[in-house]
Design an enzyme around this catalytic site. Structure first.
Site, mmCIF file in Angstrom:
data_model
loop_
_atom_site.group_PDB
_atom_site.id
_atom_site.type_symbol
_atom_site.label_atom_id
_atom_site.label_comp_id
_atom_site.label_asym_id
_atom_site.label_seq_id
_atom_site.Cartn_x
_atom_site.Cartn_y
_atom_site.Cartn_z
ATOM 1 N N GLN A 131 0.876 -1.134 0.075
ATOM 2 C CA GLN A 131 -0.033 0.037 -0.004
ATOM 3 C C GLN A 131 1.064 1.507 0.234
ATOM 4 O O GLN A 131 1.662 1.427 0.800
ATOM 5 C CB GLN A 131 -0.992 0.008 1.290
ATOM 6 C CG GLN A 131 -1.803 1.238 1.351
ATOM 7 C CD GLN A 131 -1.234 2.291 2.348
ATOM 8 O OE1 GLN A 131 -0.825 1.626 3.634
ATOM 9 N NE2 GLN A 131 -1.130 3.545 2.146
ATOM 10 N N TYR A 133 1.347 5.373 0.113
ATOM 11 C CA TYR A 133 0.783 6.674 0.219
ATOM 12 C C TYR A 133 1.848 7.811 -0.739
ATOM 13 O O TYR A 133 3.034 7.660 -0.411
ATOM 14 C CB TYR A 133 0.967 7.269 1.774
ATOM 15 C CG TYR A 133 -0.160 6.586 2.663
ATOM 16 C CD1 TYR A 133 -1.292 7.079 2.461
ATOM 17 C CD2 TYR A 133 0.611 6.008 3.967
ATOM 18 C CE1 TYR A 133 -2.053 6.611 3.542
ATOM 19 C CE2 TYR A 133 -0.516 5.697 4.907
ATOM 20 C CZ TYR A 133 -1.800 5.927 4.571
ATOM 21 O OH TYR A 133 -2.692 5.495 5.609
ATOM 22 N N ARG A 168 -6.585 13.009 15.983
ATOM 23 C CA ARG A 168 -7.438 12.059 16.868
ATOM 24 C C ARG A 168 -7.398 12.436 18.116
ATOM 25 O O ARG A 168 -6.214 12.240 18.684
ATOM 26 C CB ARG A 168 -7.092 10.598 16.585
ATOM 27 C CG ARG A 168 -7.588 9.990 15.308
ATOM 28 C CD ARG A 168 -7.337 8.437 15.037
ATOM 29 N NE ARG A 168 -7.381 8.378 13.815
ATOM 30 C CZ ARG A 168 -5.899 8.047 12.929
ATOM 31 N NH1 ARG A 168 -5.242 7.526 13.452
ATOM 32 N NH2 ARG A 168 -6.316 7.807 11.674
ATOM 33 N N LYS A 250 -7.866 2.152 -2.840
ATOM 34 C CA LYS A 250 -8.170 1.970 -1.448
ATOM 35 C C LYS A 250 -8.874 3.284 -0.856
ATOM 36 O O LYS A 250 -8.213 4.150 -0.767
ATOM 37 C CB LYS A 250 -7.365 1.353 -0.378
ATOM 38 C CG LYS A 250 -7.715 1.184 1.006
ATOM 39 C CD LYS A 250 -6.633 0.412 1.851
ATOM 40 C CE LYS A 250 -7.095 0.135 3.256
ATOM 41 N NZ LYS A 250 -6.864 1.514 4.273
ATOM 42 N N HIS A 274 -11.316 3.735 6.498
ATOM 43 C CA HIS A 274 -10.218 3.541 7.221
ATOM 44 C C HIS A 274 -10.623 3.121 8.532
ATOM 45 O O HIS A 274 -9.719 3.627 9.688
ATOM 46 C CB HIS A 274 -9.699 4.953 7.204
ATOM 47 C CG HIS A 274 -7.957 5.228 7.179
ATOM 48 N ND1 HIS A 274 -7.496 5.179 5.819
ATOM 49 C CD2 HIS A 274 -6.978 5.142 7.894
ATOM 50 C CE1 HIS A 274 -6.203 5.253 5.954
ATOM 51 N NE2 HIS A 274 -5.620 4.927 7.451
HETATM 52 C C1 LIG Z 1 -3.286 0.640 13.876
HETATM 53 C C2 LIG Z 1 -3.927 1.020 12.227
HETATM 54 C C3 LIG Z 1 -2.890 1.569 11.342
HETATM 55 C C4 LIG Z 1 -3.523 1.820 9.994
HETATM 56 N N1 LIG Z 1 -2.708 2.271 8.994
HETATM 57 C C5 LIG Z 1 -3.083 2.256 7.907
HETATM 58 C C6 LIG Z 1 -2.058 2.722 6.585
HETATM 59 O O1 LIG Z 1 -0.847 3.000 7.025
HETATM 60 N N2 LIG Z 1 -2.594 2.608 5.656
HETATM 61 C C7 LIG Z 1 -3.770 2.649 5.197
HETATM 62 O O2 LIG Z 1 -4.074 2.604 3.907
HETATM 63 N N3 LIG Z 1 -4.776 2.244 6.072
HETATM 64 C C8 LIG Z 1 -4.364 1.947 7.445
HETATM 65 N N4 LIG Z 1 -5.445 1.847 8.341
HETATM 66 C C9 LIG Z 1 -6.569 1.247 7.870
HETATM 67 C C10 LIG Z 1 -6.897 0.094 7.588
HETATM 68 O O3 LIG Z 1 -6.256 -0.319 6.384
HETATM 69 C C11 LIG Z 1 -8.104 -0.363 7.233
HETATM 70 O O4 LIG Z 1 -8.677 0.308 6.490
HETATM 71 C C12 LIG Z 1 -9.229 -0.574 8.609
HETATM 72 O O5 LIG Z 1 -8.278 -0.806 9.727
HETATM 73 C C13 LIG Z 1 -10.367 -1.443 8.636
HETATM 74 O O6 LIG Z 1 -11.096 -1.456 9.579
HETATM 75 P P1 LIG Z 1 -10.929 -2.566 11.124
HETATM 76 O O7 LIG Z 1 -9.859 -2.135 11.639
HETATM 77 O O8 LIG Z 1 -12.197 -2.439 11.428
HETATM 78 O O9 LIG Z 1 -10.794 -3.884 10.366
HETATM 79 C C14 LIG Z 1 -4.732 1.658 9.607
HETATM 80 C C15 LIG Z 1 -5.760 0.892 10.832
HETATM 81 C C16 LIG Z 1 -5.249 0.746 12.086
HETATM 82 C C17 LIG Z 1 -6.359 0.187 12.842
#
Ligand SMILES: Cc1cc2nc3c(=O)[nH]c(=O)nc-3n(C[C@H](O)[C@H](O)[C@H](O)COP(=O)(O)O)c2cc1C
Length: 400
Positions: A131, A133, A168, A250, A274
């Site tokens: 993924q 950015y 946040r 995404k 997200h």
């Molecule tokens: C701790 C944490 C870090 C995350 N870091 C990224 C990231 O670096 N890039 C990204 O596209 N999404 C990131 N996300 C979002 C996740 O890819 C995803 O969309 C999301 O966690 C899905 O929801 P769920 O935690 O309820 O399964 C992050 C989520 C969490 C919880």
């Protein structure tokens, strides 16, 4: 027996993670934006979808394999991209990659990983997804694409839902702001969980002694957040020219750009908010899914994340038209609670729940999951209408 082996579902794994980590660090994983109404809507709206089992089907054996973007996957979900791996376990993304490859599950390595992308790739027998950015500096993006290619990643996922560093309040209240400073409050938090603190600061037996790696993991994230910027269609076109493998976008909640993405040659989208972390008040993903499936009309793959905690949630998403789901926090809880074994346990629990769900629903395979499982309530009627409309659209290029 360790706590992770005793865990019977994701909620148990979450509890094990919560006990091991300082509160402020657990909150970084757990929290959402604002009043966290989107965070809870992701769950509530999945829960509101009730399934209608088929009867009189021999489900003695069920298959869980599926194909996503031309690649066979042992299970219809992937481990989605989550930063902060090193805050859960000293091995970070390397531990996740090992557990994923052992189970034949896809893993999308996050755009701000705490290990180098080469280390993570080397830990997996199968090619992983990455993924990205996008940064403001095009030269930095070109360099990154070269590295991703050289490291053997198969599929590129570009996140388009984070135009700026997320805000946040939960983290700020905990004294957790970037750049990370060792405030007295954070030092106290770390002292409350000394085993976690030692693992984080100096590593453990498996990861080796690594104060430098702890520092690097924080820098990598700070660095990515500092240069967060909007992504436009021009960027997608730019990426499409330079990346020859499957390309996935995404972080969409509207079908507004689907036609343009198809035209550009994008292979898939992830319907995502997200995990409720970016903007409170936006739609749950399961509610946003049907019009996007309809607009896609089979021309690109549609995946969904945010709120998936059970095997039956994966079935709900697939019945509503998704090709696969991503999970985020569940495997991060596993990583925090038990490193590689914890992630493996989470995959195993979800696999078990999927088998049970399919057997009780009268489905023998993933391909067997269809909208009839949604019954004939309003959700089902809407979904069928949207899907019919999509097929019509894909065939004739017009609606109705
Ligand atoms: C701790 C944490 C870090 C995350 N870091 C990224 C990231 O670096 N890039 C990204 O596209 N999404 C990131 N996300 C979002 C996740 O890819 C995803 O969309 C999301 O966690 C899905 O929801 P769920 O935690 O309820 O399964 C992050 C989520 C969490 C919880």
């Amino acid at each position: 027996v360790s706590r992770i082996e005793r865990a019977l579902d994701i909620a148990d794994v979450r509890e094990a993670a919560r006990r091991r980590m300082p509160r402020s660090v657990f909150d970084v994983i757990e929290g959402g934006h604002g009043d966290e109404t989107t965070l809870s809507a992701n769950r509530a709206d999945l829960d509101a979808i009730k399934l209608f089992p088929r009867s009189l089907v021999d489900t003695t054996t069920v298959g869980l394999e599926t194909t996503v973007l031309g690649r066979r996957l042992a299970l219809p979900f992937l481990l989605g991209p989550c930063s902060f791996g090193r805050m859960c376990d000293p091995e970070g993304e390397v531990a996740v990659a090992r557990a994923a490859t052992a189970a034949g599950v896809g893993y999308v390595v996050p755009g701000a990983p705490s290990r180098t992308i080469e280390e993570v790739s080397a830990a997996s027998a199968d090619p992983l997804w990455y993924q990205i950015y996008l940064r403001p500096d095009p030269a930095a993006n070109v360099d990154m694409l070269d590295r991703i290619t050289a490291a053997g990643y198969s599929t590129l996922v570009v996140s388009v839902d984070t135009p700026m560093k997320p805000y946040r309040a939960r983290d700020l209240r905990n004294g957790f702001s970037l750049p990370l400073k060792m405030s007295p409050r954070l030092m106290l938090a770390a002292a409350s969980k000394p085993r976690w603190a030692v693992d984080f600061a100096v590593g453990n037996g498996r990861s080796g002694f690594s104060i430098a790696s702890a520092r690097r993991s924080v820098y990598s994230f700070e660095d990515a957040m500092r240069v967060m910027r909007p992504v436009t269609l021009e960027d997608i076109a730019w990426l499409r020219e330079r990346w020859s493998g499957p390309l996935v976008v995404k972080g969409i909640l509207q079908p507004d750009r689907i036609d343009e993405l198809v035209e550009l040659g994008v292979d898939g989208v992830v319907v995502s908010n997200h995990g409720g972390r970016n903007l409170d008040g936006v739609s749950s993903t399961i509610t946003a899914l049907p019009p996007i499936v309809a607009a896609a009309g089979g021309r690109l793959s549609v995946m969904l994340d945010s709120g998936i905690r059970r095997g039956a949630d994966v079935v709900r998403a697939l019945a509503m038209g998704a090709d696969a789901a991503f999970v985020g926090r569940p495997y991060m809880y596993g990583l925090a609670a038990g490193g590689e074994a914890g992630v493996a346990r989470v995959i195993e629990l979800l696999r078990g729940e999927l088998v049970v769900a399919l057997r009780f629903l009268g489905c023998t395979s993933i391909a067997d999951i269809g909208p009839d499982l949604l019954g004939d309530g309003p959700v089902a009627r809407d979904t069928r209408f949207e899907v019919r409309r999509a097929i019509e659209h894909a065939r004739t290029g017009e609606i109705e």
